[in-house]
Design an enzyme around this catalytic site. Structure first.
Site, PDB file in Angstrom:
ATOM      1  N   ASP A   1       0.820  -1.207   0.000  1.00 35.03           N
ATOM      2  CA  ASP A   1       0.000   0.000   0.000  1.00 35.03           C
ATOM      3  C   ASP A   1       0.853   1.256   0.000  1.00 35.03           C
ATOM      4  O   ASP A   1       2.040   1.236   0.336  1.00 35.03           O
ATOM      5  CB  ASP A   1      -0.949   0.011   1.188  1.00 35.03           C
ATOM      6  CG  ASP A   1      -0.210  -0.048   2.528  1.00 35.03           C
ATOM      7  OD1 ASP A   1       0.742  -0.843   2.648  1.00 35.03           O
ATOM      8  OD2 ASP A   1      -0.592   0.690   3.454  1.00 35.03           O
TER       9      ASP A   1
ATOM     10  N   GLU B   1       0.131  -1.313   5.635  1.00 37.92           N
ATOM     11  CA  GLU B   1       1.181  -0.872   6.551  1.00 37.92           C
ATOM     12  C   GLU B   1       0.942   0.554   7.012  1.00 37.92           C
ATOM     13  O   GLU B   1       1.206   0.899   8.163  1.00 37.92           O
ATOM     14  CB  GLU B   1       2.548  -0.991   5.860  1.00 37.92           C
ATOM     15  CG  GLU B   1       3.743  -0.757   6.776  1.00 37.92           C
ATOM     16  CD  GLU B   1       4.199   0.689   6.850  1.00 37.92           C
ATOM     17  OE1 GLU B   1       5.080   1.001   7.675  1.00 37.92           O
ATOM     18  OE2 GLU B   1       3.676   1.530   6.081  1.00 37.92           O
TER      19      GLU B   1
END
Length: 485
Positions: free
Chosen positions: A79, A146
């Site tokens: 991400d 994350e």
């Protein structure tokens, strides 16, 4: 690949970065990038799997002659933070990142670049696809989410991997070998408030604070950059005292892990005070620009007339709200007494939304000492409870305790000195890395984190240095060659 990036070395890495950046990949909405990386592994005929959380694991056998070496996990997160300038027309859900070269740097046009952690992902992709890179057995771990909770790392169960060493490729300075990091917790205060009907001879204005530098709320918190939410609160508090303004709406900041760069507030003021207020706004802008001339040279404060809204905050609640936000700590709370120049504990007042009878105030509290993190979070909770807010903690994750005597730290430290004829900066960072979380279920893994020079992460100013990527890439390849049995 973007034509401007097609000739940068190493070409395979930059090509993979371009392919990755064509895929929308916001935190908590990684379906497309998960599918992309799964297909990448399958197209290489490598063992590819996805766990129940959404993390992807791709395993590659050792290159010839390296079969007896220890298994190495290469880890990065899929991400990226989606941030754009207010005047940038860009849809993150459908568009790929528009990249360009500026001297020795790769940047994006008005948005975050995704070098955090896209360069790490692209590096792993390049190693997986290569037929000539020398490497031990590889377990490539691509985690999700994350940036907004580390739920991918938290959800990774034990027993899926067997690596002895883990190379986390998520550090943002090419001279640093990171061996520890801060933990964090999301603090959210919510509630409702009474409103009053607007009446009398009044004018409505939208006050805007914008142009701040922003940045990573962990890695950049020590730089003293302005927080748009705190600056807006300062302006509104003084405006209420001097001019008796009433607030209709406040909307500032966006993501917890980004220092807020912009804030807007719609206010009501008596018609006879408007001229004086507009003049004062120019004065407060001058004051704030002087205070933040080094850190936020593009800061601006403006006021624009808008249509008069129907309601405003109840005066008593408005007074309590402004004072509560004033009391909320922002920035460095404590420096580490043990590690030079390391921020130990901090808080980012990331998001303030007050609108239509309800409010939400979001913070991200970080610390490399879990007990101190909890203590600061409790202090913030107490502050907002005095307002009558309901305060919740979520997304807590632990720090990563440094182990400077581990064999992977010694190997990479000695290699860095050999290759670059200088000492690396072996340290801990104030950002949240996934190593501490992953170590809970994989305590046998020795871990270290490194990466290229990335500046302005989590902001539209994000950029990655081309020559630094080359330096980091050579270091990564040499590290793989040196992995022991």
């Amino acid at each position: 690949m973007s034509p401007s990036l097609s000739n940068i070395e190493p070409k395979e890495l930059w090509n993979n970065f371009s392919l990755l950046n064509a895929v929308p990949r916001p935190s908590k909405k990684e379906e497309r990038v998960i599918e992309f990386i799964m297909q990448f592994g399958k197209d290489l005929s490598l063992e590819t799997s996805k766990d129940e959380t959404g993390n992807v694991i791709i395993k590659k056998p050792a290159s010839k002659g390296m079969e007896g070496k220890a298994i190495v996990a290469l880890q990065s997160h899929l991400d990226m933070v989606h941030q754009k300038n207010g005047d940038t027309d860009f849809d993150f859900s459908t568009q790929g990142i528009e990249m360009y070269i500026d001297g020795d740097w790769v940047k994006a046009k008005g948005t975050t670049l995704g070098a955090d952690n896209g360069i790490g992902v692209a590096s792993i992709m390049t190693i997986l696809a290569s037929k000539d890179i020398v490497h031990p057995p590889i377990e490539a771990l691509f985690t999700i989410d994350e940036e907004t909770g580390m739920t991918g790392a938290i959800g990774l169960k034990g027993g899926l991997m067997h690596a002895k060493y883990m190379l986390n490729l998520d550090t943002e300075d090419d001279r640093e070998l990171t061996i520890g990091c801060a933990g964090g917790v999301d603090v959210t205060a919510t509630g409702t408030y009474p409103t009053e009907v607007v009446g009398g001879a009044v004018k409505a204005l939208r006050v805007c604070v914008k142009g701040l530098t922003g940045g990573h709320s962990g890695m950049d918190i020590h730089l003293g950059r302005g927080n748009a939410n705190k600056l807006m609160n300062r302006i509104l508090t003084q405006a209420a005292e001097f001019y008796g303004i009433s607030i209709h709406m406040i909307d500032g900041g966006s993501l917890r892990n980004a220092i807020p760069r912009e804030s807007n507030a719609d206010i009501i003021i008596s018609a006879k005070s408007e001229t004086a207020f507009v003049s004062w706004i120019k004065e407060i802008e001058t004051t704030l620009k002087q205070e933040h001339s080094t850190t936020d040279p593009n800061l601006s404060v403006t006021s624009t007339e808008i249509e008069i809204p129907k309601t405003i905050l109840n005066k008593e609640f408005q007074n309590k709200l402004l004072r509560t936000i004033y009391a909320c700590p922002v920035g460095i709370y404590r420096m580490s007494p043990d590690i030079d120049r390391l921020v130990q504990t901090s808080n980012n007042l990331a998001r303030v939304l007050v609108k239509d009878g309800s409010y939400s105030i979001q913070c991200l509290t970080r610390s490399s000492v879990d007990s101190e993190k909890s203590d600061l979070a409790q202090a913030i909770k107490s502050t907002f409870e005095l307002l009558g807010a309901s305060v919740a903690f979520a997304g807590a994750y632990p720090g990563w305790t440094p182990n400077p005597s581990s064999s992977i730290v010694k190997l990479t430290s000695n290699l860095y000195k050999e290759m670059y004829k200088e000492e690396p900066l072996v340290n801990a960072c104030h950002a949240g890395l996934e190593c501490g979380i992953l170590g809970k279920n994989y305590p046998q893994m020795e871990m270290i984190s490194f990466g290229p020079n990335i500046r302005g992460a989590h902001s539209p100013d994000e950029k990655v240095q081309i020559t630094s990527v080359q330096k980091y890439w050579n270091f990564l390849l040499e590290t793989l060659k040196r992995i022991p049995a």
